[in-house]
Design an enzyme around this catalytic site. Sequence first.
Site, PDB file in Angstrom:
ATOM      1  N   ASN A 136      41.456  47.832  38.919  1.00  0.00           N
ATOM      2  CA  ASN A 136      42.378  47.217  39.882  1.00  0.00           C
ATOM      3  C   ASN A 136      43.274  46.172  39.217  1.00  0.00           C
ATOM      4  O   ASN A 136      43.942  45.405  39.893  1.00  0.00           O
ATOM      5  CB  ASN A 136      41.594  46.601  41.053  1.00  0.00           C
ATOM      6  CG  ASN A 136      40.644  45.498  40.594  1.00  0.00           C
ATOM      7  OD1 ASN A 136      40.653  45.101  39.436  1.00  0.00           O
ATOM      8  ND2 ASN A 136      39.826  44.996  41.501  1.00  0.00           N
ATOM      9  N   HIS A 138      42.287  43.646  37.335  1.00  0.00           N
ATOM     10  CA  HIS A 138      41.741  42.290  37.194  1.00  0.00           C
ATOM     11  C   HIS A 138      41.540  41.916  35.728  1.00  0.00           C
ATOM     12  O   HIS A 138      41.355  42.787  34.874  1.00  0.00           O
ATOM     13  CB  HIS A 138      40.453  42.093  38.019  1.00  0.00           C
ATOM     14  CG  HIS A 138      39.219  42.736  37.478  1.00  0.00           C
ATOM     15  ND1 HIS A 138      38.123  43.020  38.260  1.00  0.00           N
ATOM     16  CD2 HIS A 138      38.883  43.150  36.231  1.00  0.00           C
ATOM     17  CE1 HIS A 138      37.189  43.556  37.511  1.00  0.00           C
ATOM     18  NE2 HIS A 138      37.615  43.649  36.284  1.00  0.00           N
ATOM     19  N   GLU A 143      40.531  38.823  40.713  1.00  0.00           N
ATOM     20  CA  GLU A 143      40.826  40.052  41.444  1.00  0.00           C
ATOM     21  C   GLU A 143      42.260  40.017  41.965  1.00  0.00           C
ATOM     22  O   GLU A 143      42.884  38.949  41.993  1.00  0.00           O
ATOM     23  CB  GLU A 143      39.842  40.179  42.618  1.00  0.00           C
ATOM     24  CG  GLU A 143      38.375  40.208  42.211  1.00  0.00           C
ATOM     25  CD  GLU A 143      37.938  41.540  41.589  1.00  0.00           C
ATOM     26  OE1 GLU A 143      38.782  42.290  41.057  1.00  0.00           O
ATOM     27  OE2 GLU A 143      36.730  41.831  41.615  1.00  0.00           O
TER      28      GLU A 143
HETATM   29  P1  PGA Z   1      34.756  47.595  31.490  1.00  0.00           P
HETATM   30  O1  PGA Z   1      35.244  46.399  32.413  1.00  0.00           O
HETATM   31  O2  PGA Z   1      35.029  47.186  30.105  1.00  0.00           O
HETATM   32  O3  PGA Z   1      33.301  47.727  31.795  1.00  0.00           O
HETATM   33  O4  PGA Z   1      35.551  48.795  31.904  1.00  0.00           O
HETATM   34  C1  PGA Z   1      36.460  45.779  32.149  1.00  0.00           C
HETATM   35  C2  PGA Z   1      36.745  44.757  33.199  1.00  0.00           C
HETATM   36  O5  PGA Z   1      36.350  44.948  34.364  1.00  0.00           O
HETATM   37  O6  PGA Z   1      37.376  43.739  32.865  1.00  0.00           O
END
Ligand code: PGA
Length: 241
Positions: A136, A138, A143
């Site tokens: 998304n 973030h 968020e």
């Molecule tokens: P991920 O998470 O490396 O597990 O894909 C990245 C994030 O949510 O910042």
Amino acid sequence: MIVLVVRNYEEVSLEAALKVAETIRSKPDAVLGFATGSTPIGCYRELIRMHRMEGLSFSKVSTFNLDEYVGLSPDHPQSYHYYMFQNLFNPVDVKRDNIHIPNGVAEDLEEECRRYEDSIKQAGGIDLQLLGIGRNGHIGFNEPGSPFDSRTRVVKLSEQTRMDNARFFKSLGEVPTHAITMGIATIMEAKRIILLASGEAKAEAVSKAIKGPKTIMVPASALQDHPDCLFIIDKKAASLL
Ligand code: PGA
């Protein structure tokens, strides 16, 4: 923003580790900002290899992590404390006193956030901040909707983030609902930022962050204004650029 597109996850990890190592070699007491999640694991593995095989020393380095779940103690296997010690800190020579991760079980969480901001300032600011990116958009646990002037604070996790992270827990119900995260403004103050992304699932977020309008609905789009920000991404994550 500079975008480096490499072939695959392995190359993302190697390039990122080389940049971190360069920073430490040119400034042995560098202040490094670290991230958790699946993406940086390969980079941390390579840094451990460099420590063992090439004498890369973390003995003067200070570290600040982006975020921590509220309610998970440092010894909880899904806490970011635990993750960092398992995936990087235990195998290298970083000093415990120089490691900073928000305390998600602090009695006064607001005070903990203020204390965290102060310790970043006292350390002289972050020289190099590693980031992942959520589907998304973030960064840290900022968020969509997070103000660009936000600082370290307690946030509510989006349902998508909780679902994305449920794979690390026994069930969705066990995923914490809140976290402490550095704010967007805190992250933007890092002198250098390197964002890592791998795989198709990140393509849309990466494209919106780089090409889309700057909007709080895509927190990573704030990085468009950073004077020294590098994206290291693989072909799949770059497929919508
Ligand atoms: P991920 O998470 O490396 O597990 O894909 C990245 C994030 O949510 O910042």
